[in-house]
Design a protein around this motif. Structure first.
Motif, PDB file in Angstrom:
ATOM      1  N   SER A 123      48.594  43.948  34.064  1.00 54.48           N
ATOM      2  CA  SER A 123      47.767  43.441  32.957  1.00 54.48           C
ATOM      3  C   SER A 123      48.248  42.063  32.533  1.00 54.48           C
ATOM      4  O   SER A 123      48.614  41.827  31.364  1.00 54.48           O
ATOM      5  CB  SER A 123      47.812  44.419  31.782  1.00 54.48           C
ATOM      6  OG  SER A 123      47.293  45.671  32.149  1.00 54.48           O
ATOM      7  N   PRO A 176      43.452  42.194  31.906  1.00 51.34           N
ATOM      8  CA  PRO A 176      42.740  43.197  32.697  1.00 51.34           C
ATOM      9  C   PRO A 176      43.574  44.467  32.846  1.00 51.34           C
ATOM     10  O   PRO A 176      44.764  44.490  32.544  1.00 51.34           O
ATOM     11  CB  PRO A 176      42.557  42.499  34.046  1.00 51.34           C
ATOM     12  CG  PRO A 176      43.750  41.599  34.141  1.00 51.34           C
ATOM     13  CD  PRO A 176      44.010  41.119  32.736  1.00 51.34           C
ATOM     14  N   CYS A 187      45.413  43.236  38.058  1.00 53.73           N
ATOM     15  CA  CYS A 187      44.932  42.044  38.754  1.00 53.73           C
ATOM     16  C   CYS A 187      45.872  41.720  39.900  1.00 53.73           C
ATOM     17  O   CYS A 187      47.043  42.139  39.916  1.00 53.73           O
ATOM     18  CB  CYS A 187      44.769  40.860  37.805  1.00 53.73           C
ATOM     19  SG  CYS A 187      46.308  40.223  37.112  1.00 53.73           S
ATOM     20  N   VAL A 232      40.364  41.100  39.984  1.00 56.92           N
ATOM     21  CA  VAL A 232      40.620  41.799  38.720  1.00 56.92           C
ATOM     22  C   VAL A 232      39.982  43.176  38.803  1.00 56.92           C
ATOM     23  O   VAL A 232      38.840  43.315  39.265  1.00 56.92           O
ATOM     24  CB  VAL A 232      40.046  41.018  37.517  1.00 56.92           C
ATOM     25  CG1 VAL A 232      39.784  41.931  36.323  1.00 56.92           C
ATOM     26  CG2 VAL A 232      40.994  39.898  37.118  1.00 56.92           C
ATOM     27  N   GLU A 258      38.812  46.360  36.473  1.00 61.45           N
ATOM     28  CA  GLU A 258      38.503  46.835  35.126  1.00 61.45           C
ATOM     29  C   GLU A 258      38.041  48.284  35.213  1.00 61.45           C
ATOM     30  O   GLU A 258      37.109  48.598  35.964  1.00 61.45           O
ATOM     31  CB  GLU A 258      37.396  45.986  34.493  1.00 61.45           C
ATOM     32  CG  GLU A 258      37.830  44.589  34.099  1.00 61.45           C
ATOM     33  CD  GLU A 258      38.443  44.560  32.703  1.00 61.45           C
ATOM     34  OE1 GLU A 258      37.729  44.842  31.728  1.00 61.45           O
ATOM     35  OE2 GLU A 258      39.648  44.244  32.607  1.00 61.45           O
ATOM     36  N   TYR A 306      36.169  36.143  32.160  1.00 65.99           N
ATOM     37  CA  TYR A 306      36.660  36.005  33.527  1.00 65.99           C
ATOM     38  C   TYR A 306      35.941  34.882  34.271  1.00 65.99           C
ATOM     39  O   TYR A 306      36.534  34.234  35.140  1.00 65.99           O
ATOM     40  CB  TYR A 306      36.503  37.324  34.279  1.00 65.99           C
ATOM     41  CG  TYR A 306      37.416  38.410  33.756  1.00 65.99           C
ATOM     42  CD1 TYR A 306      38.789  38.198  33.649  1.00 65.99           C
ATOM     43  CD2 TYR A 306      36.917  39.640  33.355  1.00 65.99           C
ATOM     44  CE1 TYR A 306      39.628  39.187  33.159  1.00 65.99           C
ATOM     45  CE2 TYR A 306      37.754  40.638  32.865  1.00 65.99           C
ATOM     46  CZ  TYR A 306      39.112  40.405  32.772  1.00 65.99           C
ATOM     47  OH  TYR A 306      39.945  41.375  32.285  1.00 65.99           O
ATOM     48  N   VAL A 312      37.878  33.700  37.818  1.00 65.89           N
ATOM     49  CA  VAL A 312      38.309  34.800  38.675  1.00 65.89           C
ATOM     50  C   VAL A 312      37.205  35.060  39.696  1.00 65.89           C
ATOM     51  O   VAL A 312      36.073  35.369  39.316  1.00 65.89           O
ATOM     52  CB  VAL A 312      38.580  36.069  37.846  1.00 65.89           C
ATOM     53  CG1 VAL A 312      38.889  37.253  38.753  1.00 65.89           C
ATOM     54  CG2 VAL A 312      39.714  35.831  36.849  1.00 65.89           C
ATOM     55  N   ILE A 366      35.673  40.736  40.789  1.00 67.20           N
ATOM     56  CA  ILE A 366      35.995  41.791  39.837  1.00 67.20           C
ATOM     57  C   ILE A 366      35.525  43.123  40.393  1.00 67.20           C
ATOM     58  O   ILE A 366      34.414  43.227  40.931  1.00 67.20           O
ATOM     59  CB  ILE A 366      35.336  41.538  38.465  1.00 67.20           C
ATOM     60  CG1 ILE A 366      35.860  40.232  37.853  1.00 67.20           C
ATOM     61  CG2 ILE A 366      35.599  42.698  37.506  1.00 67.20           C
ATOM     62  CD1 ILE A 366      35.211  39.875  36.526  1.00 67.20           C
TER      63      ILE A 366
END
Length: 232
Positions: free
Chosen positions: A100, A114, A117, A143, A145, A159, A164, A167
């Motif tokens: 995180s 997050p 990651c 990332v 989630e 993000y 990033v 995801i």
């Protein structure tokens, strides 16, 4: 203005299932949403609470979300993290797991933590660094989630500004791969970080662990990677 005073004037809300979906979901995380929180207050809160906490923060446009994960959330997060480790081992991909990682850019007044990651393509650039600074160093390549109780759509603009590129969002039933394209996230069929990996396969093994247990499921996933991805 003190943190207490800012919280008193802000609008606070604890999100529940009924806010976002008519599908009954188990309670896996609790989220508190605060509005009209200054960046200075956010930074002071981070300093006062420190790193030894179980909550995760997301901040943008004066809005602060504080998320407290529960057992179901953490179990899903850590098991998907294990699957990613298997992928990197079997495919011989260098991987830096940053958990995180607090990602914030004061100039943009954005911040995010997050569930997990990873540095993959950019792993060589941060390999020897003890401190990673957003805006100077590249963002994580991936990332993760986990949002079982509530969706995390409001995290995506953060993000995107952090740039990033990919995801993964797991909601307890499905997994979505998202790619950053022209400043917004679009759903993609296969992961950028692990080409030819379908999201449905990850979900299959996440659910299979409830029957077989973590060790046996990871063993079977490792074999699946050898049979299906190493030949690609």
């Amino acid at each position: 203005m003190t943190i207490a005073a800012e919280q008193a004037k802000s609008k606070a809300k604890i999100w529940t299932d009924s806010d976002h979906s008519d599908r009954v979901r188990p309670v896996a995380e609790q989220r508190i949403w605060l509005e009209n929180i200054s960046w200075q207050t956010f930074e002071q809160l981070l300093e006062d609470i420190g790193d030894r906490r179980s909550t995760l923060f997301h901040y943008i446009n004066g809005n602060l979300e504080i998320m407290s994960p529960m057992a179901l959330h953490e179990r899903s997060n850590r098991f998907i993290d294990d699957l990613i480790r298997v992928l990197s081992d079997e495919l011989e991909i260098d991987l830096c797991k940053c958990g995180s990682l607090l990602m914030r850019i004061p100039e943009l007044k954005i911040g995010a933590e997050p569930d997990s990651c990873y540095y993959i393509q950019n792993e060589p650039k941060i390999r020897n660094q003890e401190v990673i600074t957003m805006g100077q160093d590249p963002p994580p390549d991936l990332v993760l989630e986990v949002d079982i109780t509530n969706p995390s759509d409001r995290h995506l603009p953060i993000y995107a500004q952090l740039q990033v590129p990919e995801i993964w969002i797991y909601n307890g039933y499905d997994l979505e791969f998202l790619s950053l394209e022209n400043g917004a996230y679009q759903k993609i069929e296969h992961s950028l970080s692990f080409p030819n990996l379908p999201a449905a396969v990850v979900v299959e093994f996440v659910q299979k662990r409830l029957e077989l247990g973590d060790r046996q499921t990871l063993k079977e996933f490792r074999q699946w990677v050898r049979d299906n991805l190493k030949k690609s």
